[in-house]
Structures are given as C-alpha cells and as structure tokens.
Scaffold this motif. Structure first.
Motif, PDB file in Angstrom:
ATOM      1  N   ASN A 159       0.834  -1.224   0.000  1.00 13.85           N
ATOM      2  CA  ASN A 159       0.000   0.000   0.000  1.00 13.85           C
ATOM      3  C   ASN A 159       0.859   1.261   0.000  1.00 13.85           C
ATOM      4  O   ASN A 159       0.432   2.319   0.481  1.00 13.85           O
ATOM      5  CB  ASN A 159      -0.914   0.012   1.238  1.00 13.85           C
ATOM      6  N   LEU A 160       2.082   1.186  -0.533  1.00  9.57           N
ATOM      7  CA  LEU A 160       2.989   2.329  -0.514  1.00  9.57           C
ATOM      8  C   LEU A 160       2.421   3.509  -1.284  1.00  9.57           C
ATOM      9  O   LEU A 160       2.487   4.662  -0.835  1.00  9.57           O
ATOM     10  CB  LEU A 160       4.343   1.908  -1.090  1.00  9.57           C
ATOM     11  N   TYR A 161       1.872   3.261  -2.449  1.00 12.63           N
ATOM     12  CA  TYR A 161       1.340   4.366  -3.253  1.00 12.63           C
ATOM     13  C   TYR A 161       0.146   5.060  -2.577  1.00 12.63           C
ATOM     14  O   TYR A 161      -0.061   6.261  -2.721  1.00 12.63           O
ATOM     15  CB  TYR A 161       0.946   3.836  -4.637  1.00 12.63           C
ATOM     16  N   LEU A 162      -0.626   4.262  -1.811  1.00  8.93           N
ATOM     17  CA  LEU A 162      -1.770   4.856  -1.082  1.00  8.93           C
ATOM     18  C   LEU A 162      -1.287   5.860  -0.036  1.00  8.93           C
ATOM     19  O   LEU A 162      -1.796   6.985   0.070  1.00  8.93           O
ATOM     20  CB  LEU A 162      -2.592   3.739  -0.423  1.00  8.93           C
ATOM     21  N   PHE A 163      -0.281   5.452   0.724  1.00  7.56           N
ATOM     22  CA  PHE A 163       0.238   6.347   1.757  1.00  7.56           C
ATOM     23  C   PHE A 163       0.884   7.590   1.153  1.00  7.56           C
ATOM     24  O   PHE A 163       0.743   8.706   1.665  1.00  7.56           O
ATOM     25  CB  PHE A 163       1.250   5.603   2.641  1.00  7.56           C
ATOM     26  N   MET A 164       1.606   7.470   0.060  1.00 11.15           N
ATOM     27  CA  MET A 164       2.215   8.629  -0.596  1.00 11.15           C
ATOM     28  C   MET A 164       1.155   9.583  -1.120  1.00 11.15           C
ATOM     29  O   MET A 164       1.286  10.816  -1.021  1.00 11.15           O
ATOM     30  CB  MET A 164       3.118   8.152  -1.751  1.00 11.15           C
ATOM     31  N   GLY A 165       0.061   9.041  -1.642  1.00  7.27           N
ATOM     32  CA  GLY A 165      -1.039   9.910  -2.122  1.00  7.27           C
ATOM     33  C   GLY A 165      -1.682  10.710  -0.995  1.00  7.27           C
ATOM     34  O   GLY A 165      -2.006  11.890  -1.157  1.00  7.27           O
ATOM     35  N   ILE A 166      -1.853  10.058   0.164  1.00  4.17           N
ATOM     36  CA  ILE A 166      -2.448  10.770   1.321  1.00  4.17           C
ATOM     37  C   ILE A 166      -1.548  11.909   1.774  1.00  4.17           C
ATOM     38  O   ILE A 166      -1.997  13.033   2.039  1.00  4.17           O
ATOM     39  CB  ILE A 166      -2.700   9.769   2.469  1.00  4.17           C
ATOM     40  N   VAL A 167      -0.228  11.639   1.864  1.00  3.84           N
ATOM     41  CA  VAL A 167       0.713  12.672   2.317  1.00  3.84           C
ATOM     42  C   VAL A 167       0.739  13.850   1.357  1.00  3.84           C
ATOM     43  O   VAL A 167       0.704  15.023   1.752  1.00  3.84           O
ATOM     44  CB  VAL A 167       2.117  12.064   2.496  1.00  3.84           C
ATOM     45  N   ILE A 168       0.810  13.567   0.043  1.00  4.42           N
ATOM     46  CA  ILE A 168       0.845  14.647  -0.960  1.00  4.42           C
ATOM     47  C   ILE A 168      -0.456  15.447  -0.919  1.00  4.42           C
ATOM     48  O   ILE A 168      -0.459  16.685  -1.011  1.00  4.42           O
ATOM     49  CB  ILE A 168       1.089  14.058  -2.368  1.00  4.42           C
ATOM     50  N   GLY A 169      -1.597  14.763  -0.759  1.00  3.61           N
ATOM     51  CA  GLY A 169      -2.883  15.467  -0.714  1.00  3.61           C
ATOM     52  C   GLY A 169      -2.984  16.409   0.477  1.00  3.61           C
ATOM     53  O   GLY A 169      -3.462  17.540   0.360  1.00  3.61           O
ATOM     54  N   LEU A 170      -2.514  15.950   1.656  1.00  2.00           N
ATOM     55  CA  LEU A 170      -2.529  16.813   2.846  1.00  2.00           C
ATOM     56  C   LEU A 170      -1.648  18.033   2.650  1.00  2.00           C
ATOM     57  O   LEU A 170      -1.998  19.158   3.048  1.00  2.00           O
ATOM     58  CB  LEU A 170      -2.060  16.019   4.066  1.00  2.00           C
ATOM     59  N   TYR A 171      -0.476  17.861   2.017  1.00  2.00           N
ATOM     60  CA  TYR A 171       0.437  18.979   1.794  1.00  2.00           C
ATOM     61  C   TYR A 171      -0.189  20.020   0.872  1.00  2.00           C
ATOM     62  O   TYR A 171      -0.139  21.237   1.120  1.00  2.00           O
ATOM     63  CB  TYR A 171       1.746  18.443   1.213  1.00  2.00           C
ATOM     64  N   ILE A 172      -0.770  19.537  -0.246  1.00  2.00           N
ATOM     65  CA  ILE A 172      -1.386  20.475  -1.209  1.00  2.00           C
ATOM     66  C   ILE A 172      -2.574  21.207  -0.574  1.00  2.00           C
ATOM     67  O   ILE A 172      -2.755  22.418  -0.767  1.00  2.00           O
ATOM     68  CB  ILE A 172      -1.820  19.710  -2.479  1.00  2.00           C
ATOM     69  N   SER A 173      -3.397  20.490   0.214  1.00  2.00           N
ATOM     70  CA  SER A 173      -4.567  21.136   0.831  1.00  2.00           C
ATOM     71  C   SER A 173      -4.153  22.219   1.816  1.00  2.00           C
ATOM     72  O   SER A 173      -4.776  23.281   1.917  1.00  2.00           O
ATOM     73  CB  SER A 173      -5.427  20.085   1.531  1.00  2.00           C
ATOM     74  N   THR A 174      -3.087  21.984   2.560  1.00  2.00           N
ATOM     75  CA  THR A 174      -2.590  23.009   3.489  1.00  2.00           C
ATOM     76  C   THR A 174      -2.125  24.245   2.754  1.00  2.00           C
ATOM     77  O   THR A 174      -2.409  25.384   3.138  1.00  2.00           O
ATOM     78  CB  THR A 174      -1.429  22.436   4.324  1.00  2.00           C
ATOM     79  N   PHE A 175      -1.418  24.070   1.658  1.00  2.00           N
ATOM     80  CA  PHE A 175      -0.921  25.205   0.870  1.00  2.00           C
ATOM     81  C   PHE A 175      -2.073  26.021   0.297  1.00  2.00           C
ATOM     82  O   PHE A 175      -2.083  27.253   0.320  1.00  2.00           O
ATOM     83  CB  PHE A 175      -0.014  24.678  -0.245  1.00  2.00           C
ATOM     84  N   VAL A 176      -3.078  25.325  -0.231  1.00  2.00           N
ATOM     85  CA  VAL A 176      -4.226  26.014  -0.851  1.00  2.00           C
ATOM     86  C   VAL A 176      -5.019  26.799   0.188  1.00  2.00           C
ATOM     87  O   VAL A 176      -5.414  27.940  -0.019  1.00  2.00           O
ATOM     88  CB  VAL A 176      -5.119  25.000  -1.589  1.00  2.00           C
TER      89      VAL A 176
END
Length: 741
Positions: A12-29
C-alpha cells in the motif's frame, strides 16, 4: 509479525504517498485562500484592535482623559448614600448640545452659535480635528479635539467622548453641524414635553432613507446614547461612508433597533431649509411661512450676521408669546383675593380643615390640643397691632370724621401653608354722629413672603451612632431584655453602631467574680464582640463607682448623675462621635437610628426625640407595644433621650460648669451631691441655654417606644392610661376606692 507489517506497507505504498501529498497540497491552498480573503477584507472593514485604537486614542489632550473600564468584581459593598438627592433619585440636567465643526469655522460659525445659545443650554461642546494643543490658537471654550482625521469615524469618537464624560448627566443630547441655526427655546420646550423613559432618536429623515439628517439636528435620549456606547466596536467596523447621518443612523439601528422618528408625543424636530441666503432681504417673506414660525433649526446659515438676525427674530417671537401669557394672567387676577394670591388649598376631608384660632388683644385660645389659653408671643402681638393700625388708617380714609376705633370684639386667624395667614377682625367703632357703637368686620391676608433657599449642612445615613446606655444595679434584668431586643433589631443586621454600656456600681458593691451584679451583661458584651468582630456593630462598657451616701444614689434622687455618665463615657468614646442617650426601657429600630443621623448635625443641631410611652397594660388592657392611642401616648415631658456630637456637648458643658461641676474621675461625683447641682439633670436645657447658637430640635418619634415602668420622679405624668380607660377603671372599681365612697 514484523514480516506481515512490512508486506502490508509495501503493498500500500502508493496509497500512503497519495495521502501525504494530498494533505500537503490542501494546506498550501487553504493558507493562500486565507491570505487573499484577509487582504480583500481589510480594504473595507476594520478589525477589533484597530477599532479600539480609534475610539481610545483619538481625543486631544484638552478633552478629559478617558480611562478604560475596569472589570467589576463580584463582591457587594454596603450602599453609600450619595451627597446629592439628585444623584440617588436619578435626576439629570435636561439638554446637552454637541456641534460638529472644523478648525476653519471655530472663530466664525462655532463662535456665533456659542454666542446665541451657549448661555441657554446646560452644556455645549464643539468637536473638531486638532493635531496640537487647542488653547494655543482658539479662545472658544468647550472645544474638544480629536487627533484622528478620518471623518467617517468622527461620530463614534463623539459618542465615546460624550458617553464616557457625561454618561448620566443629561436626559437628551442634541447634535448638529456648524451651518445650523438652533432655535434653542423651541428645542428646550420640545425636550421638556417628552417623557424621559422613552427611547428617542428624532429628527428630519434623509430623503429615501431611514436615518436622521444631522444638518437638520438630531435628538437622542440617554438610553439610546448608552446603547450606542456599548456597541461602538460594531459601529466602527461597519462604517462604510463619510456621511455622519448614515453612520449614526446605522449605529442606532444596530444598538436599539430604531429608525429616524419624525414625531414623539406630538413633538417633532422640524427644520427649515433656506433657498435664499440674503436673510436681511428675505426674512419678511419667510415669516409668513408657518413652517418657519414653528421650526427648531434653520439651515444652511452661511453668513455670520444671519445667526444674529435669526436669533433676534425668534427672541422677539418668544417675547410676544410671553406678553400674551402675562395679559391672560393679569385678566385672571380679578378672580382671586388678594389680587394675584392663590386661594387656599382645598381640604380633602373634614379632618384636614386648617385650624381657626380665636384671640383677643392679650391671649390666644386653644392654640393646640394640649393648651387651653396662652398669652400672645411678642411677634404675634406686634403683628396684631400693625394690622389694627392699617385697618384704622383704611377706615379714616374711607369714612373721614365718621368713626372712632374703640375695641377688638373678636379675632380669628387661620394659617394655610399654600397661602399664608388669614385674619378676621370684628372691630367696634364709635359713630361720631350718633354716639352708638358700630361693629365692622375686616378680612386681612398676609401672603407668604419671598421663598428662600436655606442651606443645610451635609448629613448622611452612614455615620456611626454611639449609644450610651447607663444601667443601675437594680435594672440589670431589664437591661438584659433591652440587649436581647437590641441584638436582634440592630446588631444582627450589622448596623453601624457602638453600644457603650455604663455600669453604675454603688460604693460597696463588688465588681469582680461571681458577686458582680453586672456579670450577665458583661458576658453578653463579650459574646457580641466575638460574634460581630468583623462587622460594623460594636459594643463595650465603662464602670463608674458611685460615692458613699446615706441612701443609694439613683437617677431619680440624683438627676445630675446623667451629666456624670456622659462626662466619663466621652473620655472613652472621643469627641468626634455622634452620641445617643437611651435607658433600659427603650425599644428602638434602624429607622430611628437613621433619623438620629439625619437630625443631629455637628456644630449646628442637636435632637431630642419625643418618645411614645406605653400605658400600664393592666389598666389599658392593651399588652402590645404599638403606636396606638389605646396603648400609649407621646410623652412631651420627657427630655432624657437626646443625641448630640461630642464636641458640641463639651463646648456647652464648659459653660454649664458653674451649675454642675465637670466630672473627670469617679471621685468627682461627690461634687454633684450639693443642693444646687443634685436636681439638675436636663441635658436639653443645657444645650438651649449654652449651646452657642445650636438649633435644639424636638419632634415626636414613633420608633422610640418606652416600655411601661413606674417612676418616682416628681412632676412626671404617670401614664397609667388614657381618659376613657381611667374613667372605665373608676366606674368598675369605685367600691374599692375609698375616695369615691
């Protein structure tokens, strides 16, 4: 288990990387959006911190400094009566006037407004922008300068200044600009007719708006001002225009929900708008307009002289109104006698009829309920003689060489508090032609003279009352009864008092141990001191050792002991105290102590209450101690109950020393046993004779009740019962009374 975890993560490595990237982008926006909203918002609104700075830091140094409000604690303090009645009753001045002006108009428009209305209003202030000390440039008083030059915040700066400086001083506040002439008499009449309990936001509405036009003048009540003061932060944050009228209107509507009121209780702030500005040429046309005649304000006034032209016209108009009123009053004077004197007050019932007193040239008959006849006082006799001289002069003028005064046949006089003194004289005249006596009646009125305001010293109900209570050895049980009732009525309610007990020991009595006759009383004082040590109710005692005598010394056989008690008690109490002399038969209340405080004034007045003394319950058959004609009577012969300040007593006592020697220690009491001093015990008499101008006040006091007790004092009314009760006793017990057989 470790292998299982590693396998799960790798799958499930790609799942965890997607969650981390999504949280980072949402914080920036979200951060970018917050910044953009804050920048956009700041262009139109003011944050809370800036609002506080605007309302707290904009007043020039010339204006009173306004301190931030301190948080109110939960602790409740004892009520302190204000110095003035108006403060406690909430009575305020009627009108405050505030003018919005500018530096350029201070010496022109503002000055002319001040000259025309400044002396006719309770308070007037002029609000301007000033970056320096106002006194260095302007001579006009009442200037308030604000350092913040942003005009859209000016109304709120004014509301804060007025709300903090004059929060409870005025019923109504009137605001206008310096281009407005104010018909101040009409404005004062208007606010005097509006109830102070109403919320008022009244003026001339701005066209197509619900706000009052400040150019035409705005009247707001004290309640509306307080509501605006409480909501200033909202008003500042939502100020979106430089229009004073709209900013004030929006603030009023948010604070109390009012739109501009054109009329309240048939009163309205009318404003006349000028179309031509040459008033010296157009005034004769304007006065034909009814709207102009009844207007409160005229606007805009551009020329200096126009203020004085308008002021002169409206003053002339008011003068004509006053002249009409005077003419009407003058016409009504024919209906009263003497002309211009009001008729006497109409009694509500027959019991309220003013007493009519009969008199002759030497005596007055039945002047009160307790006196049958008494001689005229010197002022009364002088008054009668002066009236007789005036009547004789009137008769000589109207009947020359026809009548000769002989005597006063009848005289009656009636005093009416609302009118004055009315006399009726039946006078006997000798007819010079026939020699017969002719009786003529004359009515004479002496109206009340000029009303004078008599300054009264400041007194308050917060003064501590020191009660001096002497107790003799045989009165200990009665003294305990007094202390029990005193503790319940006064000390339990934490009244501000100090009970000073004075123990009178006979020369051979023990004052220590179990044989001490006052031990019960001392135990009570010790318990009360412990119980109320943190309260205003205090208690203490002082002991006096009486000298050796053939018979025990008491207040009945040695009245001068009353002076000894006060002399020795004041050494322990001090000279600044308010002292009240009572005895063990007294029954008092807090209301009585308050009257003592109000009626006893240092270096001005002493007070001797007339107590209500109880009849013998066995004769009256009325056991309750109530103020009732069946239970007792006000004892006008009793003078022992008296209140005074220590310094006033000492000043009079020194002058009275030749008659009753000063008592400094117990051994000095023997000086009172001589025939001259022994029977002198009336403190009230001493103040009357040697009080050095002190007013000696006597008045009935329903809250000072005296329990029935037998007394052997000579000349005292025994107070067994009233006439009806004594008559009933004689009729029912006549067989057992030898004198009636």
């Amino acid at each position: 288990m470790l292998k299982t975890g590693v396998k799960f993560v790798s799958e499930n490595l790609y799942l965890f990387m997607g969650i981390v990237i999504g949280l980072y982008i949402s914080t920036f926006v979200s951060t970018s959006l917050d910044i953009s909203c804050e920048i956009s918002k700041s262009q139109y609104l003011v944050n809370n911190k800036m609002a506080q700075e605007i309302i707290n830091n904009s007043v020039n140094n010339l204006a009173p400094k306004i301190l931030p409000e301190k948080p109110k604690g939960e602790k409740k303090s004892k009520f302190t009566r204000p110095r003035y009645y108006s403060t406690e009753l909430g009575i305020r001045e009627k009108l405050f006037v505030g003018i919005f002006t500018s530096e350029e108009h201070v010496n022109t428009q503002a000055l002319h407004i001040n000259k025309t209305i400044g002396h006719l209003v309770n308070k007037i202030k002029f609000f301007i922008t000033a970056q320096y000390k106002l006194k260095t440039k302007f001579n006009l008083t009442g200037l308030v300068g604000f350092t913040d030059s942003r005009s859209k915040y000016r109304p709120f700066q004014v509301i804060k200044y007025v709300g903090d400086t004059f929060p409870q001083d005025y019923d109504y506040y009137f605001f206008s600009t310096d281009y407005t002439f104010i018909n101040i008499h009409r404005l004062k009449d208007l606010v005097n007719k509006i109830s102070v309990s109403m919320d008022v936001y009244m003026g001339t509405p701005v066209p197509d708006s619900s706000y009052c036009n400040i150019d035409a003048g705005i009247v707001i009540s004290n309640s509306v001002l307080q509501a605006m003061r409480s909501n200033l932060e909202w008003c500042i944050m939502n100020a979106v225009t430089d229009d004073y009228s709209e900013n004030l209107g929006r603030c009023v509507f948010h604070s109390i929900g009012l739109s501009c009121q054109e009329s309240i209780q048939d009163q309205s702030v009318t404003s006349y708008k000028l179309k031509h500005f040459e008033l010296d040429k157009t005034l004769h046309t304007l006065i034909k307009s009814e709207n102009f005649q009844n207007t409160v304000t005229v606007r805009p006034v551009l020329k200096d002289k126009d203020f004085y032209i308008l002021n002169a016209y409206f003053l002339k108009q008011r003068l004509e109104i006053h002249n009409e009123d005077i003419a009407k009053l003058s016409a009504s004077l024919e209906d009263s006698w003497p002309p211009g004197q009001r008729n006497g007050a109409k009694p509500a019932t027959r019991f309220d009829m003013p007493r009519q007193l009969y008199f002759n040239m030497s005596h007055l008959f039945f002047p009160d309920d307790f006196t049958v006849i008494r001689e005229h006082t010197e002022p009364e006799l002088l008054d009668i003689n002066n009236i007789l001289e005036d009547i004789k002069a009137n008769v000589a003028q109207h009947y020359p060489k026809q009548y000769e005064y002989r005597r006063l046949v009848n005289g009656y006089k009636t005093f009416d508090l609302s009118r004055g003194m009315d006399y009726i004289f039946d006078l006997g005249f000798r007819d010079l032609h026939t020699g017969k006596e002719v009786v003529k009646r004359y009515e004479v009125c002496k109206p009340l003279g000029n009303i004078e305001f008599i300054p009264a010293p400041y007194v308050t109900e917060n003064t501590r009352v020191t009660i001096i209570l002497p107790i003799e050895e045989d009165k200990v049980h009665i003294g305990m009864h007094f202390l029990e009732s005193y503790g319940a009525a006064i000390m339990d309610k934490k009244e501000k008092t100090f009970l000073m007990l004075v123990f009178l020991y006979q020369y051979n009595s023990s004052s220590k141990g179990s044989t001490d006759k006052f031990q019960l009383v001392k135990d009570f004082v010790n318990k009360a001191t412990t119980k109320y040590k943190n309260d205003d109710a205090k208690a203490g005692w002082v002991s006096i050792r009486l000298p050796e005598s053939q018979t025990p010394l008491t207040f009945e056989n040695t009245k001068a002991l009353r002076y000894a008690v006060v002399d020795l008690a004041l050494k322990k109490i001090g000279l600044n105290s308010l002292n009240l002399i009572l005895d063990v038969y007294s029954n008092i209340t807090i209301d009585f102590l308050n009257r003592i405080r109000m009626n006893t004034i240092e270096n001005y007045q002493i007070f001797s209450p007339i107590p209500f003394r109880q009849y013998d319950p066995l004769i009256s058959l009325y056991p309750r101690l109530d103020v009732n004609k069946m239970s007792g009577h006000f004892d006008r012969e009793e003078y022992k109950y008296i209140s005074f300040y220590g310094r006033d007593y000492v000043a009079a006592r020194k002058k009275y020393q030749p008659f009753v020697p000063l008592i400094r220690i117990d051994n000095d009491i023997v000086k009172l046993l001589n025939d001259i001093s022994r029977n002198k015990g009336n403190l009230f008499e001493m103040f009357v004779q040697y009080g050095n101008g002190l007013h000696c006040m006597r008045a009935t006091e329903m809250n000072l009740k005296i329990i029935y007790h037998q007394t052997n004092e000579h000349g005292k009314n025994k107070f067994y019962g009233n006439n009806a009760q004594l008559a009933k006793l004689l009729l029912t017990k006549q067989d057992s009374i030898p004198e009636l057989l």
